[in-house]
Design a protein around this motif. Structure first.
Motif, PDB file in Angstrom:
ATOM      1  N   LEU A  38      37.646 -15.589  -2.525  1.00 17.93           N
ATOM      2  CA  LEU A  38      36.645 -16.258  -2.725  1.00 17.93           C
ATOM      3  C   LEU A  38      36.490 -17.565  -1.486  1.00 17.93           C
ATOM      4  CD1 LEU A  38      36.855 -16.847  -6.663  1.00 17.93           C
ATOM      5  CD2 LEU A  38      35.040 -15.716  -5.343  1.00 17.93           C
ATOM      6  N   PHE A  39      37.585 -18.063  -1.079  1.00 16.44           N
ATOM      7  CA  PHE A  39      37.755 -18.969  -0.074  1.00 16.44           C
ATOM      8  C   PHE A  39      37.222 -18.438   1.218  1.00 16.44           C
ATOM      9  CE2 PHE A  39      39.827 -21.105   3.458  1.00 16.44           C
ATOM     10  CZ  PHE A  39      39.679 -22.221   3.126  1.00 16.44           C
ATOM     11  N   CYS A  40      37.483 -17.120   1.258  1.00 14.11           N
ATOM     12  CA  CYS A  40      36.988 -16.420   2.816  1.00 14.11           C
ATOM     13  C   CYS A  40      35.495 -16.383   2.708  1.00 14.11           C
ATOM     14  CB  CYS A  40      37.709 -15.347   3.011  1.00 14.11           C
ATOM     15  SG  CYS A  40      39.466 -15.142   3.427  1.00 14.11           S
ATOM     16  N   ALA A  41      34.861 -16.146   1.465  1.00 11.55           N
ATOM     17  CA  ALA A  41      33.356 -16.057   1.587  1.00 11.55           C
ATOM     18  C   ALA A  41      32.694 -17.323   1.911  1.00 11.55           C
ATOM     19  CB  ALA A  41      33.072 -15.703  -0.322  1.00 11.55           C
ATOM     20  N   VAL A  42      33.465 -18.529   1.587  1.00  7.40           N
ATOM     21  CA  VAL A  42      32.868 -19.770   1.701  1.00  7.40           C
ATOM     22  C   VAL A  42      32.559 -19.991   3.387  1.00  7.40           C
ATOM     23  CG1 VAL A  42      32.860 -22.258   1.850  1.00  7.40           C
ATOM     24  CG2 VAL A  42      33.492 -20.817  -0.223  1.00  7.40           C
ATOM     25  N   PRO A  43      33.292 -19.822   4.195  1.00  2.48           N
ATOM     26  CA  PRO A  43      33.040 -19.980   5.810  1.00  2.48           C
ATOM     27  C   PRO A  43      32.112 -18.851   6.240  1.00  2.48           C
ATOM     28  CG  PRO A  43      35.330 -19.281   5.370  1.00  2.48           C
ATOM     29  CD  PRO A  43      34.768 -19.712   3.998  1.00  2.48           C
ATOM     30  N   TRP A  67      15.744 -13.563  16.232  1.00  7.34           N
ATOM     31  CA  TRP A  67      17.293 -13.359  16.278  1.00  7.34           C
ATOM     32  C   TRP A  67      17.829 -14.269  15.122  1.00  7.34           C
ATOM     33  CZ3 TRP A  67      20.112 -17.768  16.689  1.00  7.34           C
ATOM     34  CH2 TRP A  67      19.626 -18.915  17.153  1.00  7.34           C
ATOM     35  N   ARG A  68      17.197 -15.133  14.542  1.00  8.37           N
ATOM     36  CA  ARG A  68      17.774 -16.016  13.503  1.00  8.37           C
ATOM     37  C   ARG A  68      17.939 -15.123  12.214  1.00  8.37           C
ATOM     38  NH1 ARG A  68      17.980 -21.311  15.191  1.00  8.37           N
ATOM     39  NH2 ARG A  68      16.606 -21.731  17.000  1.00  8.37           N
ATOM     40  N   VAL A  69      17.093 -14.200  11.944  1.00  2.65           N
ATOM     41  CA  VAL A  69      16.916 -13.171  10.940  1.00  2.65           C
ATOM     42  C   VAL A  69      18.368 -12.554  10.716  1.00  2.65           C
ATOM     43  CG1 VAL A  69      15.989 -11.135   9.711  1.00  2.65           C
ATOM     44  CG2 VAL A  69      14.643 -12.973  10.798  1.00  2.65           C
ATOM     45  N   LEU A  70      19.016 -12.312  11.752  1.00  2.00           N
ATOM     46  CA  LEU A  70      20.455 -11.889  11.697  1.00  2.00           C
ATOM     47  C   LEU A  70      21.574 -12.474  11.121  1.00  2.00           C
ATOM     48  CD1 LEU A  70      21.087 -10.399  15.487  1.00  2.00           C
ATOM     49  CD2 LEU A  70      20.831  -9.038  13.624  1.00  2.00           C
ATOM     50  N   PHE A  71      21.197 -13.906  11.202  1.00  2.00           N
ATOM     51  CA  PHE A  71      22.367 -14.889  10.735  1.00  2.00           C
ATOM     52  C   PHE A  71      21.923 -15.162   9.161  1.00  2.00           C
ATOM     53  CE2 PHE A  71      22.936 -15.400  15.185  1.00  2.00           C
ATOM     54  CZ  PHE A  71      24.350 -15.136  15.115  1.00  2.00           C
ATOM     55  N   SER A  96      27.225 -18.531   8.813  1.00  5.06           N
ATOM     56  CA  SER A  96      26.029 -17.792   8.976  1.00  5.06           C
ATOM     57  C   SER A  96      24.786 -18.833   9.234  1.00  5.06           C
ATOM     58  CB  SER A  96      25.810 -16.709   7.973  1.00  5.06           C
ATOM     59  OG  SER A  96      26.818 -15.793   7.942  1.00  5.06           O
ATOM     60  N   VAL A  97      24.873 -19.691   8.214  1.00  6.29           N
ATOM     61  CA  VAL A  97      23.721 -20.748   8.016  1.00  6.29           C
ATOM     62  C   VAL A  97      23.683 -21.559   9.352  1.00  6.29           C
ATOM     63  CG1 VAL A  97      22.867 -22.823   6.963  1.00  6.29           C
ATOM     64  CG2 VAL A  97      23.560 -20.664   5.653  1.00  6.29           C
ATOM     65  N   VAL A  98      25.141 -22.124   9.769  1.00  3.58           N
ATOM     66  CA  VAL A  98      24.998 -22.864  11.029  1.00  3.58           C
ATOM     67  C   VAL A  98      24.525 -22.146  12.149  1.00  3.58           C
ATOM     68  CG1 VAL A  98      26.634 -23.984  12.721  1.00  3.58           C
ATOM     69  CG2 VAL A  98      26.935 -24.208  10.037  1.00  3.58           C
ATOM     70  N   CYS A  99      24.934 -20.846  12.288  1.00  7.44           N
ATOM     71  CA  CYS A  99      24.301 -20.072  13.301  1.00  7.44           C
ATOM     72  C   CYS A  99      22.896 -19.883  13.474  1.00  7.44           C
ATOM     73  CB  CYS A  99      24.982 -18.687  13.337  1.00  7.44           C
ATOM     74  SG  CYS A  99      26.745 -18.699  14.214  1.00  7.44           S
ATOM     75  N   ALA A 100      22.421 -19.517  12.133  1.00  6.06           N
ATOM     76  CA  ALA A 100      20.822 -19.362  12.228  1.00  6.06           C
ATOM     77  C   ALA A 100      20.165 -20.618  12.380  1.00  6.06           C
ATOM     78  CB  ALA A 100      20.678 -19.086  10.516  1.00  6.06           C
ATOM     79  N   LEU A 101      20.838 -22.038  12.164  1.00 11.77           N
ATOM     80  CA  LEU A 101      20.021 -23.109  12.395  1.00 11.77           C
ATOM     81  C   LEU A 101      20.365 -23.606  14.029  1.00 11.77           C
ATOM     82  CD1 LEU A 101      20.561 -25.067   9.202  1.00 11.77           C
ATOM     83  CD2 LEU A 101      18.311 -23.813   9.794  1.00 11.77           C
ATOM     84  N   ALA A 102      21.269 -22.756  14.639  1.00  5.98           N
ATOM     85  CA  ALA A 102      21.633 -23.548  15.980  1.00  5.98           C
ATOM     86  C   ALA A 102      20.565 -23.166  17.049  1.00  5.98           C
ATOM     87  CB  ALA A 102      22.901 -22.730  16.333  1.00  5.98           C
ATOM     88  N   SER A 103      20.501 -24.254  17.755  1.00  4.31           N
ATOM     89  CA  SER A 103      19.666 -24.408  19.104  1.00  4.31           C
ATOM     90  C   SER A 103      20.396 -24.540  20.266  1.00  4.31           C
ATOM     91  CB  SER A 103      18.382 -25.382  18.753  1.00  4.31           C
ATOM     92  OG  SER A 103      17.930 -24.837  17.754  1.00  4.31           O
ATOM     93  N   SER A 104      21.697 -24.535  20.375  1.00  3.70           N
ATOM     94  CA  SER A 104      22.555 -24.736  21.352  1.00  3.70           C
ATOM     95  C   SER A 104      23.854 -24.104  21.241  1.00  3.70           C
ATOM     96  CB  SER A 104      22.669 -26.405  21.742  1.00  3.70           C
ATOM     97  OG  SER A 104      23.226 -26.910  20.767  1.00  3.70           O
ATOM     98  N   VAL A 125      27.104 -25.144  21.231  1.00  2.00           N
ATOM     99  CA  VAL A 125      28.269 -25.789  20.588  1.00  2.00           C
ATOM    100  C   VAL A 125      27.929 -25.370  19.054  1.00  2.00           C
ATOM    101  CG1 VAL A 125      29.572 -27.645  19.767  1.00  2.00           C
ATOM    102  CG2 VAL A 125      28.674 -27.580  22.004  1.00  2.00           C
ATOM    103  N   PRO A 126      26.743 -25.873  18.375  1.00  3.97           N
ATOM    104  CA  PRO A 126      26.846 -25.481  17.155  1.00  3.97           C
ATOM    105  C   PRO A 126      27.078 -23.919  16.804  1.00  3.97           C
ATOM    106  CG  PRO A 126      24.692 -26.140  17.577  1.00  3.97           C
ATOM    107  CD  PRO A 126      25.746 -26.281  18.698  1.00  3.97           C
ATOM    108  N   MET A 127      26.665 -23.075  17.634  1.00  3.16           N
ATOM    109  CA  MET A 127      26.537 -21.594  17.604  1.00  3.16           C
ATOM    110  C   MET A 127      28.017 -21.271  17.543  1.00  3.16           C
ATOM    111  SD  MET A 127      25.187 -18.646  17.111  1.00  3.16           S
ATOM    112  CE  MET A 127      23.468 -18.637  17.756  1.00  3.16           C
ATOM    113  N   ILE A 128      29.011 -21.694  18.518  1.00  2.00           N
ATOM    114  CA  ILE A 128      30.308 -21.450  18.524  1.00  2.00           C
ATOM    115  C   ILE A 128      31.067 -22.065  17.324  1.00  2.00           C
ATOM    116  CG2 ILE A 128      32.444 -21.922  19.728  1.00  2.00           C
ATOM    117  CD1 ILE A 128      30.799 -21.956  22.321  1.00  2.00           C
ATOM    118  N   VAL A 129      30.675 -22.931  16.918  1.00  2.00           N
ATOM    119  CA  VAL A 129      31.373 -23.646  15.559  1.00  2.00           C
ATOM    120  C   VAL A 129      31.035 -22.539  14.179  1.00  2.00           C
ATOM    121  CG1 VAL A 129      31.050 -25.528  14.038  1.00  2.00           C
ATOM    122  CG2 VAL A 129      31.205 -25.928  16.139  1.00  2.00           C
ATOM    123  N   GLY A 130      29.596 -22.143  14.366  1.00  5.09           N
ATOM    124  CA  GLY A 130      29.217 -21.127  13.132  1.00  5.09           C
ATOM    125  C   GLY A 130      30.070 -19.685  13.448  1.00  5.09           C
ATOM    126  N   ARG A 131      30.134 -19.501  14.463  1.00 11.23           N
ATOM    127  CA  ARG A 131      30.919 -18.045  14.909  1.00 11.23           C
ATOM    128  C   ARG A 131      32.545 -18.141  14.462  1.00 11.23           C
ATOM    129  NH1 ARG A 131      29.232 -13.260  14.686  1.00 11.23           N
ATOM    130  NH2 ARG A 131      30.609 -12.676  16.666  1.00 11.23           N
TER     131      ARG A 131
END
Length: 485
Positions: A81-86, A164-168, A91-99, A101-107
């Motif tokens: 259950l813990f693994c499902a949270v990140p 591409w955001r649909v992927l995330f 995925s949400v962070v990547c979907a909202l990323a425009s630069s 750094v947040p994309m790397i954080v999400g990944r």
């Protein structure tokens, strides 16, 4: 296993854990169709954009053994259950990323979800009847390859026909669904190592050593293999991992019991896992390039990313079909025999590629054969491990084995990258990997699969009391018959 566990509940457990593994693997291949477009999407350089892939690889490798140990300590369901949270948050962070750094954080957050695979395999030992254990282990273990094989064409189709955001957003929804299934279907089994302490220094030491090693392996081609940064990271990895090993053999309740991993049966299985991981990934890197290279080269097949993914998809489907058959083979002849067969089938697939790499149909057949071997091998390795370690170390030992596979794929990616970058031709002012380069890479994959088979062939037979599993209230891992000696 609890004898009152309903068969329908067992089916739900296996299906949930297999889907969890497939989801975690899909997260790794999710951005593959976007590689060429990432610098433009994120307004950054190609070098910076490559961290979107590297970050997931490194974080996943670090988290897999740590989460495995935590599963033994606090409960596998809780850690699943813990693994499902990140996975959801990343995925949400990547979907909202425009630069970048947040994309790397999400990944990075998505990479934490890779811990689901060894946790799920270890949980099967607790809840699945003995007669179904081998096939269940094979299916869940092979889910990483299945997710990679099926995820690529799905991601390519979405990237080609939608934003591409649909992927995330899609991966976020999938992760939520997996979390709900874990909550609904996975029983709460008491942790086997309850009361032992968590080895924080060991976790930090292993994490630091792996980060240095994987960064050097993954980025050495960009930085230069003889650059100060690359050599410095390799040197730091050696020092840190040696210090970690020194700590682990002297501390109580270690993160990884190195005395257990040094047993010939466990050690040789893990070494074979490295070579199998390399052998699997060589084809995954080369086949899509051959499919997509321009026809003008004389050896490229001019397929789109989507078409290439569709040509490779039957390989993922075949892995799904072969996995339960591998479980049946393990029941009949033992996991060692299955591992040897799997490695030899992988080698045979690469051998076929020498005559079939000139057509898309030929490459599809090659992928089917290689992935069939991977399905056999990936199901056998955790069965070998679980038949050789104490119940209290099941998840941690599976996490370490998964790490060995990941190291194999990482080293494989680096070696194949070096081969293709050194064996090139110039066409239209562009430098491209040559046909000889691709053939060499495929032959290397073949050779390493043969080495994996040779290593697996000398794995000693299990020596275990017949009542070992019953004494702890859990199902023993599949035992090898006496004919393996």
């Amino acid at each position: 296993m609890n004898a009152t566990q309903p068969t329908s509940r067992t089916g739900g457990v296996v299906a949930t854990l297999a889907l969890a593994g497939i989801t975690a693997a899909i997260m790794q291949t999710l951005v593959t169709p976007l590689i060429a477009e990432l610098p433009q999407i994120l307004d950054t350089s190609s070098s910076n954009a490559s961290w979107v892939i590297t970050a997931t690889l490194v974080v996943g490798a670090v988290c897999v053994p740590v989460f495995g140990r935590l599963g033994d300590l606090v409960g596998k369901r809780r850690m699943l259950l813990f693994c499902a949270v990140p996975l959801v948050i990343g995925s949400v962070v990547c979907a909202l990323a425009s630069s970048v750094v947040p994309m790397i954080v999400g990944r990075c957050l998505q990479g934490m979800g890779m811990g689901m695979v060894p946790l799920g395999i270890a949980l099967l030992r607790d809840v699945v009847p003995q007669e179904k254990l081998s096939s269940s282990i094979a299916l869940v273990s092979a889910s990483m390859g299945i997710g990679g094989g099926l995820g690529l064409p799905i991601a390519a189709a979405i990237a080609q026909y939608a934003d591409w955001r649909v992927l995330f957003w899609g991966s976020a929804a999938l992760a939520v669904a997996i979390g709900v299934m874990i909550w609904a279907f996975i029983p709460d089994v008491p942790p086997a190592a309850k009361g032992q302490r968590f080895d924080l220094p060991g976790a930090l030491g292993l994490g630091a050593g792996l980060v240095c090693l994987l960064l050097a392996v993954s980025k050495g081609g960009d930085w230069g293999w003889t650059s100060g940064t690359t050599l410095g990271l390799f040197g730091a990895a050696v020092v840190l991992l040696l210090a970690w090993g020194f700590w682990e053999i002297r501390t109580t309740d270690p993160l990884i019991d190195l005395r257990t991993t040094a047993r010939p049966r466990v050690l040789l299985t893990n070494v074979a896992s490295v070579f199998v991981g390399f052998g699997m990934y060589a084809g995954m890197l080369i086949t899509p390039q051959l499919l997509q290279f321009p026809e003008e080269t004389g050896y490229g097949l001019g397929q789109s990313m989507l078409a290439a993914g569709l040509w490779m998809a039957p390989g993922g489907i075949m892995m799904m079909i072969v996995s339960p058959l591998g479980g049946m083979l393990t029941n009949a002849r033992g996991p060692k025999f299955t591992l040897v067969c799997g490695a030899l089938v992988i080698a045979a697939g690469y051998g076929l590629s020498m005559g079939l790499m000139g057509t898309a149909w030929g490459l599809m057949l090659v992928t089917i054969v290689i992935n069939s071997g991977v399905g056999l091998a990936y199901g056998a390795m955790p069965a070998l491990i679980m038949g050789s370690v104490p119940v209290a170390e099941t998840a941690a030992a599976n996490g370490f084995n998964t790490l060995m596979r990941s190291l194999g794929t990482s080293v494989g990616a680096a070696v194949i990258g070096v081969i293709l970058s050194q064996m090139t031709v110039t066409m239209g002012g562009h430098e491209l990997a040559s046909e000889d380069g691709f053939r060499t890479g495929l032959l290397v994959g073949c050779g390493l699969a043969v080495i994996a088979a040779a290593i697996a062939a000398v794995i000693p037979a299990a020596r275990r009391a017949a009542g070992a599993g019953a004494a702890t209230g859990t199902a023993p891992a599949p035992k090898e018959p006496a004919l393996e000696g």
